[in-house]
Design a protein around this motif. Structure first.
Motif, PDB file in Angstrom:
ATOM      1  N   LEU A  67       2.537  27.211  22.118  1.00 13.33           N
ATOM      2  CA  LEU A  67       2.350  28.299  21.152  1.00 13.33           C
ATOM      3  C   LEU A  67       1.050  29.048  21.455  1.00 13.33           C
ATOM      4  N   PRO A  68       0.945  29.628  22.628  1.00 14.91           N
ATOM      5  CA  PRO A  68      -0.330  30.241  23.032  1.00 14.91           C
ATOM      6  C   PRO A  68      -0.739  31.433  22.182  1.00 14.91           C
ATOM      7  N   GLU A  69       0.210  32.077  21.497  1.00 17.93           N
ATOM      8  CA  GLU A  69      -0.120  33.248  20.696  1.00 17.93           C
ATOM      9  C   GLU A  69      -0.460  32.901  19.254  1.00 17.93           C
ATOM     10  N   ALA A  70      -0.333  31.636  18.884  1.00 15.76           N
ATOM     11  CA  ALA A  70      -0.667  31.211  17.525  1.00 15.76           C
ATOM     12  C   ALA A  70      -2.121  30.773  17.468  1.00 15.76           C
ATOM     13  N   ARG A  71      -2.824  31.237  16.461  1.00 14.21           N
ATOM     14  CA  ARG A  71      -4.222  30.818  16.342  1.00 14.21           C
ATOM     15  C   ARG A  71      -4.287  29.412  15.750  1.00 14.21           C
ATOM     16  N   ASN A  72      -5.234  28.644  16.228  1.00 12.19           N
ATOM     17  CA  ASN A  72      -5.412  27.267  15.779  1.00 12.19           C
ATOM     18  C   ASN A  72      -6.476  27.252  14.694  1.00 12.19           C
ATOM     19  N   GLY A  73      -6.110  26.736  13.521  1.00  8.17           N
ATOM     20  CA  GLY A  73      -7.064  26.713  12.431  1.00  8.17           C
ATOM     21  C   GLY A  73      -6.772  25.598  11.462  1.00  8.17           C
ATOM     22  N   PRO A  74      -7.591  25.472  10.409  1.00 13.15           N
ATOM     23  CA  PRO A  74      -7.355  24.445   9.394  1.00 13.15           C
ATOM     24  C   PRO A  74      -6.025  24.656   8.688  1.00 13.15           C
ATOM     25  N   GLY A  86      -6.065  19.397  15.218  1.00 14.42           N
ATOM     26  CA  GLY A  86      -7.478  19.118  15.435  1.00 14.42           C
ATOM     27  C   GLY A  86      -7.791  18.322  16.675  1.00 14.42           C
ATOM     28  N   SER A  87      -6.851  17.515  17.164  1.00 11.35           N
ATOM     29  CA  SER A  87      -7.151  16.665  18.314  1.00 11.35           C
ATOM     30  C   SER A  87      -7.056  17.453  19.612  1.00 11.35           C
ATOM     31  N   GLY A  88      -7.612  16.877  20.658  1.00 11.92           N
ATOM     32  CA  GLY A  88      -7.530  17.506  21.962  1.00 11.92           C
ATOM     33  C   GLY A  88      -6.102  17.635  22.446  1.00 11.92           C
ATOM     34  N   ALA A  89      -5.297  16.604  22.172  1.00 16.32           N
ATOM     35  CA  ALA A  89      -3.899  16.640  22.595  1.00 16.32           C
ATOM     36  C   ALA A  89      -3.146  17.743  21.864  1.00 16.32           C
ATOM     37  N   SER A  90      -3.425  17.913  20.558  1.00 13.61           N
ATOM     38  CA  SER A  90      -2.756  18.966  19.792  1.00 13.61           C
ATOM     39  C   SER A  90      -3.170  20.345  20.290  1.00 13.61           C
ATOM     40  N   ALA A  91      -4.457  20.521  20.575  1.00 17.77           N
ATOM     41  CA  ALA A  91      -4.916  21.813  21.085  1.00 17.77           C
ATOM     42  C   ALA A  91      -4.261  22.137  22.420  1.00 17.77           C
ATOM     43  N   ALA A  92      -4.086  21.119  23.258  1.00 13.16           N
ATOM     44  CA  ALA A  92      -3.427  21.336  24.553  1.00 13.16           C
ATOM     45  C   ALA A  92      -1.967  21.710  24.353  1.00 13.16           C
ATOM     46  N   ARG A  93      -1.292  21.067  23.397  1.00 10.76           N
ATOM     47  CA  ARG A  93       0.101  21.402  23.110  1.00 10.76           C
ATOM     48  C   ARG A  93       0.231  22.843  22.630  1.00 10.76           C
TER      49      ARG A  93
END
Length: 326
Positions: free
Chosen positions: A77-84, A65-72
């Protein structure tokens, strides 16, 4: 952009056969290519997810959820979708890797189970060194299979960490039927499994924290005291000394101990304490604790004769109280 790649290591000899004999009664083996989700895209989770992707597994989703996690995630893992977290758990058909802080782990596992996000047969693994399988009880109650998989390494959360994974140890706790899979995952990470009993997890983790985390504190304490002594670049003074001390300690054990404690130089140690008490009194208690433990180990190892240690132990165990209050 795909996850950073690295050569896949060969399986270590005997990695899939844990101590105690062959595994029996194992369920149907999971597919060679696992569908993976990562809950917690911190420094550890994102890097281990990238390592699994580099080994050929499908990391389909991750939570951060954080900006740092989204950047990581975008980097590793650019092909993994970020979700809850619940969505990630539902997407992880074969393996859910939970990499959250130790004290948050129980709540995360319980929340995923209560949300109906876990399924029978799914492997739910956490990366905490402090916990074993017990914390995964809510997942087991809904039919998931538990695994504790802790990398004995410090992480920065950058692609550089992938190279550091080669050859490191993983503290693994697993039910008998999951040990072959656990060993296989460790090989995919590029590491070597160390089988740790459920009740020994806190001791295992305490040892690592004592050695690594406290080492950082100790090094910075030494650097601060050198600055107090007028040394402008303490890291240049400490680097060769500390590297040699670490290498010798790992190779020689207590025989690597040098310095005034190992020689029983009570006068030198007392002068240390007097100056520390005047300059940095907060450093007196840790100095005393480590010096006393060093003396005990030096005596036990035969490096310091008990007769030569009397005056030193008097400084460390009695007179120092006056020094610390001075």
């Amino acid at each position: 952009m795909s996850a950073p790649s690295r050569p896949r290591p060969a399986a270590p000899s005997g990695a899939a056969a844990p101590p105690g004999g062959a595994v029996t009664g194992a369920p149907t083996s999971p597919p060679r290519v696992l569908t993976v989700g990562v809950v917690g895209a911190g420094r550890v989770g994102a890097v281990l997810g990238a390592a699994l992707a580099a080994a050929g597994h499908r990391v389909v989703a991750a939570s951060g959820g954080s900006g740092a996690s989204a950047a990581r995630l975008a980097l590793l893992l650019p092909e993994a979708r970020n979700g809850p977290a619940a969505e990630v758990a539902r997407a992880a058909a074969d393996l859910l890797l939970i990499a959250v802080p130790d004290d948050a782990l129980a709540g995360v596992v319980a929340g995923l189970a209560e949300a109906g996000a876990l399924r029978p047969g799914q492997v739910v693994a956490h990366t905490s060194g402090a916990h074993g399988l017990g914390v995964l009880a809510p997942a087991v109650a809904v039919g998931a299979r538990p695994l504790a998989l802790h990398p004995a390494m410090t992480f920065t959360g950058t692609p550089d960490d992938l190279d550091r994974l080669a050859g490191i140890s993983y503290g693994v706790t697993a039910p008998a039927e999951l040990r072959p899979l656990a060993a296989r995952l460790v090989v995919d990470f590029g590491g070597v499994p160390e089988w740790v009993g459920e009740t020994d997890r806190p001791l295992y983790h305490a040892a690592l924290a004592h050695g690594a985390n406290h080492l950082v504190t100790l090094v910075n304490e030494a650097a601060d005291r050198l600055r107090d002594a007028g040394v402008t670049q303490p890291e240049k003074v400490l680097a060769p000394l500390l590297r040699a001390a670490l290498e010798n300690a790992l190779r020689l054990g207590d025989d690597a101990l040098t310095g005034p404690v190992s020689r029983g130089d009570a006068g030198t140690v007392r002068r240390h304490l007097e100056r520390l008490a005047a300059t940095a009194p907060e450093s007196v208690p840790p100095y005393l604790a480590l010096a006393r433990r060093a003396a005990d180990r030096a005596i036990a190892a035969g490096r310091l004769r008990p007769a030569d240690a009397v005056a030193l132990l008097d400084v460390l165990g009695g007179t120092y109280r006056e020094v610390s209050r001075a």
